[in-house]
Design an enzyme around this catalytic site. Structure first.
Site, PDB file in Angstrom:
ATOM      1  N   SER A 140      66.489  64.115  -3.614  1.00  0.00           N
ATOM      2  CA  SER A 140      65.047  64.124  -3.886  1.00  0.00           C
ATOM      3  C   SER A 140      64.791  63.299  -5.144  1.00  0.00           C
ATOM      4  CB  SER A 140      64.581  65.560  -4.145  1.00  0.00           C
ATOM      5  OG  SER A 140      63.269  65.598  -4.663  1.00  0.00           O
ATOM      6  N   TYR A 153      64.843  73.966  -8.978  1.00  0.00           N
ATOM      7  CA  TYR A 153      64.874  73.058  -7.815  1.00  0.00           C
ATOM      8  C   TYR A 153      65.411  71.694  -8.259  1.00  0.00           C
ATOM      9  CZ  TYR A 153      63.508  70.095  -3.917  1.00  0.00           C
ATOM     10  OH  TYR A 153      63.538  69.196  -2.878  1.00  0.00           O
TER      11      TYR A 153
HETATM   12  P1  NDP Z   1      61.025  71.785   5.764  1.00  0.00           P
HETATM   13  O1  NDP Z   1      60.692  73.100   5.150  1.00  0.00           O
HETATM   14  O2  NDP Z   1      60.063  71.215   6.734  1.00  0.00           O
HETATM   15  O3  NDP Z   1      62.474  71.851   6.453  1.00  0.00           O
HETATM   16  C1  NDP Z   1      63.538  72.493   5.831  1.00  0.00           C
HETATM   17  C2  NDP Z   1      64.658  72.640   6.842  1.00  0.00           C
HETATM   18  O4  NDP Z   1      65.806  73.192   6.191  1.00  0.00           O
HETATM   19  C3  NDP Z   1      64.301  73.543   7.979  1.00  0.00           C
HETATM   20  O5  NDP Z   1      64.778  72.975   9.186  1.00  0.00           O
HETATM   21  C4  NDP Z   1      65.039  74.828   7.663  1.00  0.00           C
HETATM   22  O6  NDP Z   1      65.448  75.437   8.880  1.00  0.00           O
HETATM   23  C5  NDP Z   1      66.266  74.294   6.921  1.00  0.00           C
HETATM   24  N1  NDP Z   1      66.836  75.281   6.002  1.00  0.00           N
HETATM   25  C6  NDP Z   1      66.322  75.702   4.815  1.00  0.00           C
HETATM   26  N2  NDP Z   1      67.129  76.625   4.275  1.00  0.00           N
HETATM   27  C7  NDP Z   1      68.171  76.801   5.136  1.00  0.00           C
HETATM   28  C8  NDP Z   1      69.322  77.627   5.152  1.00  0.00           C
HETATM   29  N3  NDP Z   1      69.575  78.486   4.153  1.00  0.00           N
HETATM   30  N4  NDP Z   1      70.165  77.543   6.198  1.00  0.00           N
HETATM   31  C9  NDP Z   1      69.920  76.688   7.207  1.00  0.00           C
HETATM   32  N5  NDP Z   1      68.861  75.879   7.263  1.00  0.00           N
HETATM   33  C10 NDP Z   1      67.986  75.946   6.233  1.00  0.00           C
HETATM   34  O7  NDP Z   1      61.249  70.786   4.530  1.00  0.00           O
HETATM   35  P2  NDP Z   1      61.679  69.245   4.471  1.00  0.00           P
HETATM   36  O8  NDP Z   1      61.929  68.690   5.811  1.00  0.00           O
HETATM   37  O9  NDP Z   1      60.704  68.581   3.607  1.00  0.00           O
HETATM   38  O10 NDP Z   1      63.038  69.385   3.660  1.00  0.00           O
HETATM   39  C11 NDP Z   1      64.276  68.874   4.122  1.00  0.00           C
HETATM   40  C12 NDP Z   1      65.097  68.432   2.915  1.00  0.00           C
HETATM   41  O11 NDP Z   1      64.403  67.391   2.249  1.00  0.00           O
HETATM   42  C13 NDP Z   1      65.334  69.511   1.872  1.00  0.00           C
HETATM   43  O12 NDP Z   1      66.645  69.399   1.378  1.00  0.00           O
HETATM   44  C14 NDP Z   1      64.329  69.167   0.767  1.00  0.00           C
HETATM   45  O13 NDP Z   1      64.734  69.628  -0.489  1.00  0.00           O
HETATM   46  C15 NDP Z   1      64.332  67.658   0.858  1.00  0.00           C
HETATM   47  N6  NDP Z   1      63.191  66.976   0.297  1.00  0.00           N
HETATM   48  C16 NDP Z   1      61.916  67.299   0.680  1.00  0.00           C
HETATM   49  C17 NDP Z   1      60.835  66.636   0.128  1.00  0.00           C
HETATM   50  C18 NDP Z   1      59.417  66.991   0.441  1.00  0.00           C
HETATM   51  O14 NDP Z   1      58.510  66.662  -0.364  1.00  0.00           O
HETATM   52  N7  NDP Z   1      59.128  67.604   1.581  1.00  0.00           N
HETATM   53  C19 NDP Z   1      61.042  65.555  -0.834  1.00  0.00           C
HETATM   54  C20 NDP Z   1      62.419  65.305  -1.179  1.00  0.00           C
HETATM   55  C21 NDP Z   1      63.442  65.986  -0.602  1.00  0.00           C
HETATM   56  P3  NDP Z   1      65.391  76.998   9.217  1.00  0.00           P
HETATM   57  O15 NDP Z   1      64.298  77.607   8.386  1.00  0.00           O
HETATM   58  O16 NDP Z   1      65.131  77.046  10.690  1.00  0.00           O
HETATM   59  O17 NDP Z   1      66.747  77.472   8.867  1.00  0.00           O
HETATM   60  C1  8X3 Z   2      60.518  67.411  -3.039  1.00  0.00           C
HETATM   61  C2  8X3 Z   2      59.686  66.518  -3.907  1.00  0.00           C
HETATM   62  O1  8X3 Z   2      58.326  66.438  -6.081  1.00  0.00           O
HETATM   63  O2  8X3 Z   2      58.124  68.430  -4.690  1.00  0.00           O
HETATM   64  O3  8X3 Z   2      61.846  67.295  -3.350  1.00  0.00           O
HETATM   65  O4  8X3 Z   2      60.117  68.039  -5.958  1.00  0.00           O
HETATM   66  S1  8X3 Z   2      59.047  67.425  -5.214  1.00  0.00           S
END
Ligand code: NDP
Ligand code: 8X3
Length: 252
Positions: A140, A153
């Site tokens: 991220s 985080y």
């Molecule tokens: P979502 O909440 O849409 O998706 C998160 C996914 O992670 C879900 O499929 C969830 O599946 C899975 N997950 C979370 N915790 C667990 C766990 N303990 N075990 C198994 N699966 C898990 O968020 P994003 O798609 O945005 O996030 C995906 C990744 O991208 C993360 O690592 C996040 O930190 C990163 N990210 C996101 C950003 C944003 O602004 N959205 C920016 C930068 C990075 P389920 O609940 O079915 O298990």
């Molecule tokens: C997700 C982006 O700016 O919410 O990793 O941390 S931010």
């Protein structure tokens, strides 16, 4: 005959992981889709089965035993994983350090850091044995820059970046590619999870066009589709409205 590659994607039930599954399916890559929400895994499998072969694994990445059992349970024709997308993770809460909730801190370190390590440990040894593979860790912008109330985080994503760099060094002798894809704000279920469904979550993406999950999925596909001698080591991607974690140009 050209064998289709196999990719395992964690966090495939939503957001970036689900979009990556769709992007890979278009290219005929065989998929192992992981997540805790079993019914979603089945829905996605049904949607993508027409394009490629899909196997689902229902486990929590922070449950060490479940991780190893799940990978062990793969049928023979899904056992050889060419591409690992370590994507599962979330933010939980946005609180000053003295007000943070221990459960939130544990959830972030357990899934974003320890979960990524467990899945990696369950899969990378087969890559080193074959001397081939590609690991993509979804970090991220929060792994490059700390912002107020982002404390734990941001720490978890800084750890992801450090682990990624360490992996790239340690796996170098084996010819394994290691990439970090680090997005800024992406409009997914991320904020619903971070704010536990509270209405504040609805405001996070208002007044500007955030990155969409598919924007990130396209970059992930770009990384995995480079020629053998090219490794996309580290990508920082923002929507145009975002300049840093704290600077976002919004139309009010
Ligand atoms: P979502 O909440 O849409 O998706 C998160 C996914 O992670 C879900 O499929 C969830 O599946 C899975 N997950 C979370 N915790 C667990 C766990 N303990 N075990 C198994 N699966 C898990 O968020 P994003 O798609 O945005 O996030 C995906 C990744 O991208 C993360 O690592 C996040 O930190 C990163 N990210 C996101 C950003 C944003 O602004 N959205 C920016 C930068 C990075 P389920 O609940 O079915 O298990
Ligand atoms: C997700 C982006 O700016 O919410 O990793 O941390 S931010």
């Amino acid at each position: 005959m050209c064998m289709k590659k196999i990719a395992l994607i964690t966090g495939a039930t939503s957001g970036i992981g689900r979009a990556t599954a769709h992007e890979f399916a278009k290219q005929g890559i065989h998929l192992i889709l992981c997540g805790r929400r079993e019914e979603r895994l089945q829905t996605i499998k049904e949607a993508l089965n027409k394009q490629t072969e899909v196997h689902t694994l229902n486990f929590d990445v922070s449950d060490k035993k479940a991780v190893f059992e799940a990978i062990e349970s793969l049928p023979d024709h899904f056992k050889t994983i060419d591409i690992l997308i370590n994507n599962a993770g979330n933010a939980h809460g946005l609180d000053a350090i003295h007000e943070g909730d221990l459960k939130d801190w544990e959830a972030m370190m357990d899934s974003n850091v320890k979960g990524l390590l467990y899945v990696s440990k369950a899969i990378i040894p087969q890559m080193t044995k074959r001397r081939s593979g590609h690991v993509i860790n979804i970090g991220s912008s929060a792994g490059k820059e700390v912002y107020p109330k982002g404390n734990v985080y941001c720490a978890s994503k800084h750890a992801v970046l450090a682990i990624t760099e360490g992996m790239r060094m340690d796996l170098n002798p084996f010819g394994i590619k290691v990439s970090a894809i680090n997005p800024g704000l992406v409009e997914t279920e991320f904020s619903q999870v971070r704010f536990k469904g509270e209405t504040i979550a609805n405001n996070v993406y208002k007044g500007y066009k955030a990155l969409q999950a598919n924007d990130v999925a396209e970059v992930i596909y770009f990384a995995i589709s480079r020629p053998a001698h090219v490794n996309i080591a580290d990508v920082l991607m923002f929507c145009t409205a975002q300049a840093s974690s704290t600077i976002v140009k919004k139309e009010i």
